[in-house]
Design an enzyme around this catalytic site. Structure first.
Site, short mmCIF file in Angstrom:
data_model
loop_
_atom_site.label_atom_id
_atom_site.label_comp_id
_atom_site.label_asym_id
_atom_site.label_seq_id
_atom_site.Cartn_x
_atom_site.Cartn_y
_atom_site.Cartn_z
NE ARG A 1 18.91 -6.52 31.60
CZ ARG A 1 17.96 -5.97 32.38
NH1 ARG A 1 17.19 -5.01 31.92
NH2 ARG A 1 17.79 -6.40 33.62
CE1 TYR B 1 22.84 -13.55 7.13
CE2 TYR B 1 21.34 -12.90 8.88
CZ TYR B 1 22.45 -13.60 8.44
OH TYR B 1 23.17 -14.34 9.34
CG ASP C 1 20.65 -5.54 6.92
OD1 ASP C 1 21.79 -5.05 6.85
OD2 ASP C 1 20.42 -6.68 7.39
CE LYS D 1 27.95 -10.86 8.92
NZ LYS D 1 26.58 -10.76 8.41
C1 LIG Z 1 25.31 -11.20 8.87
C2 LIG Z 1 24.12 -10.38 8.53
C3 LIG Z 1 23.11 -10.16 9.49
C4 LIG Z 1 23.13 -10.82 10.86
O1 LIG Z 1 24.16 -10.32 11.66
P1 LIG Z 1 24.87 -11.19 12.82
O2 LIG Z 1 25.85 -10.23 13.38
O3 LIG Z 1 25.46 -12.39 12.15
O4 LIG Z 1 23.80 -11.58 13.78
C5 LIG Z 1 22.07 -9.32 9.14
N1 LIG Z 1 21.99 -8.77 7.91
C6 LIG Z 1 22.93 -8.97 6.96
C7 LIG Z 1 22.79 -8.32 5.63
C8 LIG Z 1 24.03 -9.78 7.24
O5 LIG Z 1 24.95 -10.00 6.30
#
Ligand SMILES: *Cc1c(COP(=O)(O)O)cnc(C)c1O
Length: 347
Positions: free
Chosen positions: A41, A92, A163, A188
């Site tokens: 961890r 988001y 983000d 993504k």
């Molecule tokens: C998908 C997404 C998240 C969350 O990420 P996960 O990997 O699905 O937990 C956070 N911020 C944005 C802008 C996203 O598109």
């Protein structure tokens, strides 16, 4: 090195005889005692390779997590009791969901503001502990003035988090614009193949890095070594994928704007997400079922083009139009993508 080179070369073993070119997948829950890592961890060489690469691209030190939302939760967990968190009203929906959950339990006070109104957003930061930015926003595609908001937020004594999932570090580097922490859903674009769940935080502040590492050690939302390896493998082609997907998106945004069935198109001029607004929910629902090459699916940033009507999710804010579809443009031939959209629009 320029970013496209960094994406290919960062996080590799040294150039020495018999070293593999790629960091291997290290499956380990524990390590022989007396060293630096001790337990699964607390660290893993495959994470380290991935973290070196993401950190190099964003210009800071990276920590990876089991998902984007695990990374988001780790940051929001830093806010003290009843601290004010300012965030875009169209963040988001998972981030808005975490803020609403924390607020409902009296943990934080969330203030959701229109991020395109820089003056109002900065004014809202006055008593903030944490200022959250997402730019472009998911799925409204609003762009924030990160530098101006970071300056205002710092004057108020708040930490600034961005983000950067939609832009990727190739198109926007928030730490250089004044942010303290960058967040990624590496699920993504960074991983890029719709087969991995992965999150990341990056900071240029060593003290903040230690705090965030301490939270990850304690809360345990660590990634799997195989997922870390897949994400790094995906990142080797990040520059090519983003370049191609962005060119496709710009072309499709132009063609969609000229189509009579289209009410509005949102495209911030960079990146590969396009907002397509049709007349109403019914029309958009028919359209998402009418495409054949495009995949009707949530998520984004993969090599394959996907789309969905966002308000099909109950958690999406009501200020998002009912007829708005989010298109994640992939790296296919743009003519095939257009032919499928045009046919579904006619239908
Ligand atoms: C998908 C997404 C998240 C969350 O990420 P996960 O990997 O699905 O937990 C956070 N911020 C944005 C802008 C996203 O598109």
């Amino acid at each position: 090195m320029r970013p496209a080179t960094t994406a290919v070369h960062a996080g590799r073993p040294p150039h020495q005889p018999d070293q593999p070119l790629n960091a291997p997948i290290t499956m380990a829950a524990t390590y022989v005692a007396g060293g630096q890592v001790e337990y699964g961890r607390y660290g893993n060489p495959t994470w380290t390779a991935l973290e070196d690469a993401i950190g190099a691209l964003e210009g800071g030190r990276c920590l990876t997590f089991a998902s984007g939302l695990a990374a988001v939760a780790t940051v929001l967990d830093l806010v003290g009791a009843e601290g004010v968190v300012v965030a875009p009203r169209h963040s988001y929906n998972g981030t808005i969901g975490q803020l609403a959950d924390l607020e409902s339990r009296g943990r934080v006070r969330a203030r959701l503001v229109d991020v395109t109104d820089t003056a109002a957003f900065v004014a809202a930061c006055e008593d903030a502990a944490l200022v959250w930015l997402e730019s472009p926003t998911n799925p409204a595609l609003e762009v924030a003035d990160i530098s101006a908001i970071a300056t205002g937020a710092h004057e108020a004594g708040a930490h600034v988090v961005v983000d950067n999932t939609f832009a990727t570090p190739l198109l926007q580097q928030p730490l250089a614009m004044g942010a303290d922490i960058v967040v990624h859903s590496a699920t993504k674009y960074l991983a890029g193949h719709s087969d991995v769940q992965m999150g990341a935080l990056v900071t240029g502040d060593d003290a903040l890095y230690d705090v965030l590492k301490g939270r990850r050690d304690l809360l345990g939302a660590v990634p799997g070594p195989f997922e870390a390896w897949l994400t790094l493998r995906g990142m080797r082609t990040l520059a090519l994928r983003v370049e191609r997907a962005q060119a496709n998106a710009a072309e499709l945004a132009d063609r969609l704007r000229a189509h009579p069935a289209v009410r509005a198109v949102r495209y911030p001029g960079f990146g590969a997400i396009v907002g397509l607004e049709l007349a109403d929910a019914d029309t958009a629902d028919h359209f998402q079922h009418g495409v054949e090459l495009w995949v009707y699916a949530t998520s984004l940033g993969g090599v394959e083009s996907t789309l969905e009507r966002r308000r099909r999710w109950k958690s999406e804010p009501e200020t998002i139009p009912e007829g708005l579809l989010r298109l994640s443009v992939g790296i296919e031939d743009v003519e095939d993508l257009w032919a499928d959209l045009a046919r579904a629009l006619e239908a």
